[in-house]
Design a protein around this motif. Structure first.
Motif, PDB file in Angstrom:
ATOM      1  N   ASN A  30     -31.464 -27.434 -33.379  1.00 58.35           N
ATOM      2  CA  ASN A  30     -31.388 -26.325 -34.036  1.00 58.35           C
ATOM      3  C   ASN A  30     -32.450 -25.966 -35.253  1.00 58.35           C
ATOM      4  N   GLY A  31     -33.264 -27.172 -35.240  1.00 55.63           N
ATOM      5  CA  GLY A  31     -34.447 -27.182 -36.333  1.00 55.63           C
ATOM      6  C   GLY A  31     -34.241 -27.339 -37.566  1.00 55.63           C
ATOM      7  N   ARG A  32     -32.923 -27.650 -37.898  1.00 57.84           N
ATOM      8  CA  ARG A  32     -32.421 -27.935 -39.291  1.00 57.84           C
ATOM      9  C   ARG A  32     -32.392 -29.079 -39.757  1.00 57.84           C
ATOM     10  N   TRP A  33     -32.835 -29.553 -41.142  1.00 57.03           N
ATOM     11  CA  TRP A  33     -32.604 -31.082 -41.548  1.00 57.03           C
ATOM     12  C   TRP A  33     -31.230 -31.231 -41.928  1.00 57.03           C
ATOM     13  N   GLU A  34     -30.788 -32.108 -41.662  1.00 57.92           N
ATOM     14  CA  GLU A  34     -29.383 -32.788 -41.667  1.00 57.92           C
ATOM     15  C   GLU A  34     -28.992 -33.999 -41.857  1.00 57.92           C
ATOM     16  N   PRO A  35     -27.997 -34.572 -42.399  1.00 58.47           N
ATOM     17  CA  PRO A  35     -27.590 -36.016 -42.336  1.00 58.47           C
ATOM     18  C   PRO A  35     -27.482 -36.184 -40.918  1.00 58.47           C
ATOM     19  N   PRO A  36     -27.375 -37.456 -40.257  1.00 54.40           N
ATOM     20  CA  PRO A  36     -27.260 -37.703 -38.928  1.00 54.40           C
ATOM     21  C   PRO A  36     -25.811 -37.890 -38.867  1.00 54.40           C
ATOM     22  N   GLY A  37     -25.274 -37.144 -37.672  1.00 53.39           N
ATOM     23  CA  GLY A  37     -23.827 -37.046 -37.374  1.00 53.39           C
ATOM     24  C   GLY A  37     -23.635 -36.196 -36.117  1.00 53.39           C
ATOM     25  N   LEU A  40     -17.075 -36.442 -32.506  1.00 55.64           N
ATOM     26  CA  LEU A  40     -16.141 -37.955 -32.257  1.00 55.64           C
ATOM     27  C   LEU A  40     -15.858 -37.730 -30.697  1.00 55.64           C
ATOM     28  N   GLU A  41     -16.080 -38.865 -29.932  1.00 52.88           N
ATOM     29  CA  GLU A  41     -15.793 -38.905 -28.612  1.00 52.88           C
ATOM     30  C   GLU A  41     -14.326 -39.598 -28.403  1.00 52.88           C
ATOM     31  N   LEU A  42     -13.486 -39.157 -27.321  1.00 54.56           N
ATOM     32  CA  LEU A  42     -11.933 -39.747 -27.240  1.00 54.56           C
ATOM     33  C   LEU A  42     -12.167 -41.116 -27.086  1.00 54.56           C
ATOM     34  N   GLY A  43     -11.305 -41.869 -27.901  1.00 56.14           N
ATOM     35  CA  GLY A  43     -10.843 -43.286 -27.683  1.00 56.14           C
ATOM     36  C   GLY A  43     -11.977 -43.868 -28.680  1.00 56.14           C
ATOM     37  N   GLU A  44     -12.712 -43.147 -29.740  1.00 56.72           N
ATOM     38  CA  GLU A  44     -13.444 -43.872 -30.369  1.00 56.72           C
ATOM     39  C   GLU A  44     -12.980 -43.672 -31.961  1.00 56.72           C
ATOM     40  N   THR A  45     -13.003 -44.604 -32.811  1.00 58.70           N
ATOM     41  CA  THR A  45     -12.693 -44.638 -34.028  1.00 58.70           C
ATOM     42  C   THR A  45     -13.741 -43.627 -34.905  1.00 58.70           C
ATOM     43  N   ILE A  46     -13.075 -43.320 -35.919  1.00 63.00           N
ATOM     44  CA  ILE A  46     -14.069 -42.593 -36.916  1.00 63.00           C
ATOM     45  C   ILE A  46     -15.361 -43.308 -37.126  1.00 63.00           C
ATOM     46  N   GLU A  47     -15.292 -44.475 -37.749  1.00 68.71           N
ATOM     47  CA  GLU A  47     -15.901 -45.364 -38.264  1.00 68.71           C
ATOM     48  C   GLU A  47     -17.159 -45.924 -36.979  1.00 68.71           C
ATOM     49  N   VAL A  50     -19.501 -42.620 -36.568  1.00 73.90           N
ATOM     50  CA  VAL A  50     -20.451 -42.557 -37.716  1.00 73.90           C
ATOM     51  C   VAL A  50     -21.514 -43.555 -37.330  1.00 73.90           C
ATOM     52  N   ILE A  51     -21.269 -44.793 -36.968  1.00 70.86           N
ATOM     53  CA  ILE A  51     -22.311 -45.789 -36.728  1.00 70.86           C
ATOM     54  C   ILE A  51     -22.955 -45.520 -35.620  1.00 70.86           C
ATOM     55  N   ARG A  52     -22.325 -44.937 -34.264  1.00 74.18           N
ATOM     56  CA  ARG A  52     -22.819 -44.565 -33.049  1.00 74.18           C
ATOM     57  C   ARG A  52     -24.006 -43.410 -33.511  1.00 74.18           C
ATOM     58  N   GLU A  53     -23.262 -42.248 -34.200  1.00 74.40           N
ATOM     59  CA  GLU A  53     -24.319 -41.124 -34.304  1.00 74.40           C
ATOM     60  C   GLU A  53     -25.343 -41.345 -35.202  1.00 74.40           C
ATOM     61  N   VAL A  54     -25.145 -42.606 -36.137  1.00 77.47           N
ATOM     62  CA  VAL A  54     -26.429 -42.545 -36.853  1.00 77.47           C
ATOM     63  C   VAL A  54     -27.451 -43.320 -36.138  1.00 77.47           C
ATOM     64  N   GLU A  55     -27.129 -44.459 -35.435  1.00 71.21           N
ATOM     65  CA  GLU A  55     -27.940 -45.077 -34.622  1.00 71.21           C
ATOM     66  C   GLU A  55     -28.485 -44.097 -33.564  1.00 71.21           C
ATOM     67  N   VAL A  64     -20.412 -48.622 -42.431  1.00 64.15           N
ATOM     68  CA  VAL A  64     -19.697 -47.664 -43.060  1.00 64.15           C
ATOM     69  C   VAL A  64     -19.139 -48.018 -44.377  1.00 64.15           C
ATOM     70  N   GLU A  65     -19.364 -47.523 -45.751  1.00 67.66           N
ATOM     71  CA  GLU A  65     -18.703 -47.855 -46.616  1.00 67.66           C
ATOM     72  C   GLU A  65     -17.520 -47.002 -47.330  1.00 67.66           C
ATOM     73  N   ARG A  66     -17.702 -45.805 -47.168  1.00 69.45           N
ATOM     74  CA  ARG A  66     -16.594 -45.034 -47.855  1.00 69.45           C
ATOM     75  C   ARG A  66     -16.526 -43.393 -47.543  1.00 69.45           C
ATOM     76  N   LEU A  67     -15.589 -42.739 -47.518  1.00 67.15           N
ATOM     77  CA  LEU A  67     -15.335 -41.407 -47.195  1.00 67.15           C
ATOM     78  C   LEU A  67     -15.732 -40.867 -48.604  1.00 67.15           C
ATOM     79  N   THR A  68     -16.692 -39.626 -48.371  1.00 64.24           N
ATOM     80  CA  THR A  68     -17.089 -39.040 -49.469  1.00 64.24           C
ATOM     81  C   THR A  68     -16.851 -37.605 -49.327  1.00 64.24           C
ATOM     82  N   GLY A  69     -16.435 -36.944 -48.046  1.00 63.15           N
ATOM     83  CA  GLY A  69     -16.036 -35.484 -48.169  1.00 63.15           C
ATOM     84  C   GLY A  69     -15.277 -35.186 -46.827  1.00 63.15           C
TER      85      GLY A  69
END
Length: 153
Positions: A30-37, A40-47, A50-55, A64-69
Motif C-alpha cells: 500500500n506504499g505506507r509507512w507503518e510499524p511491522p505487523g 494472526l495465523e490459526l494455531g499461533e499465539t499472539i506473541e 508479533v515476533i513472526r511479523e516483525v521478523e 515481546v515486552e507488553r501490550l500498548t493498545g
C-alpha cells in the motif's frame, strides 16, 4: 443472523536504544509507512504472531515486552493488538513485504502515517494501554477516551 467476523492482527513497536527512533516499514502493498505487523495465523499465539511479523517484515528478531493498545478498524472489522518489543538483532534494509525498513524519528511519525497508525506508535511511548476505534485513516471521536492504566507492582 450470522455472527459478524473479525480479523485479528498484531504489530510490534520497536524503539532504538535512545528511545528517539522507531523501526518502520514502507509497505510494498500500500506504499505506507507503518510499524511491522499482520494477521494472526490459526494455531499461533499472539506473541508468536508479533515476533513472526516483525521478523518477516524487518528481518529483525524481537522479544515481546507488553501490550500498548487495542485498535479496531470499524470499516474493515480488523482488531489490531499492538505491543512494545525489545530488539534482539539488527533489521535488514528491505524484505519481500517492505520496500524499505528504516529507523525513523518519533517526531516525524505524525507526518509519515495516517492518524490511526500514528496513534499506535505514539500510544506505545507511555505506560498505559489504549483502546481506540478508527475508520482506517482517522481516530473516531469517541475513541479518545482515557487510557487503561496498568497496575504497577
Amino acid at each position: 443472523m450470522p455472527t459478524p467476523q473479525h480479523s485479528v492482527s498484531a504489530a510490534g513497536i520497536v524503539l532504538d536504544a535512545s528511545g528517539t527512533r522507531i523501526l518502520l516499514i514502507h509497505r510494498r502493498d500500500n506504499g505506507r509507512w507503518e510499524p511491522p505487523g499482520g494477521v494472526l495465523e490459526l494455531g499461533e499465539t499472539i506473541e508468536d504472531a508479533v515476533i513472526r511479523e516483525v521478523e518477516e517484515e524487518t528481518g529483525a528478531q524481537v522479544e515481546v515486552e507488553r501490550l500498548t493498545g487495542v485498535y479496531k478498524n470499524m470499516r474493515q472489522g480488523i482488531v489490531a493488538l499492538v505491543f512494545r518489543c525489545r530488539l534482539l538483532s539488527d533489521p535488514v534494509s528491505q524484505t519481500d513485504e517492505a520496500r524499505n525498513v528504516a529507523w525513523m524519528e518519533i517526531d516525524d511519525v505524525p507526518s509519515l502515517m495516517k492518524p490511526a497508525y500514528a496513534a499506535r506508535v505514539l500510544d506505545a511511548l507511555g505506560d498505559d494501554v489504549h483502546v481506540r476505534a478508527h475508520d482506517g485513516v482517522d481516530l473516531l471521536p469517541d475513541s479518545a477516551i482515557s487510557p487503561i492504566h496498568r497496575a504497577h507492582g
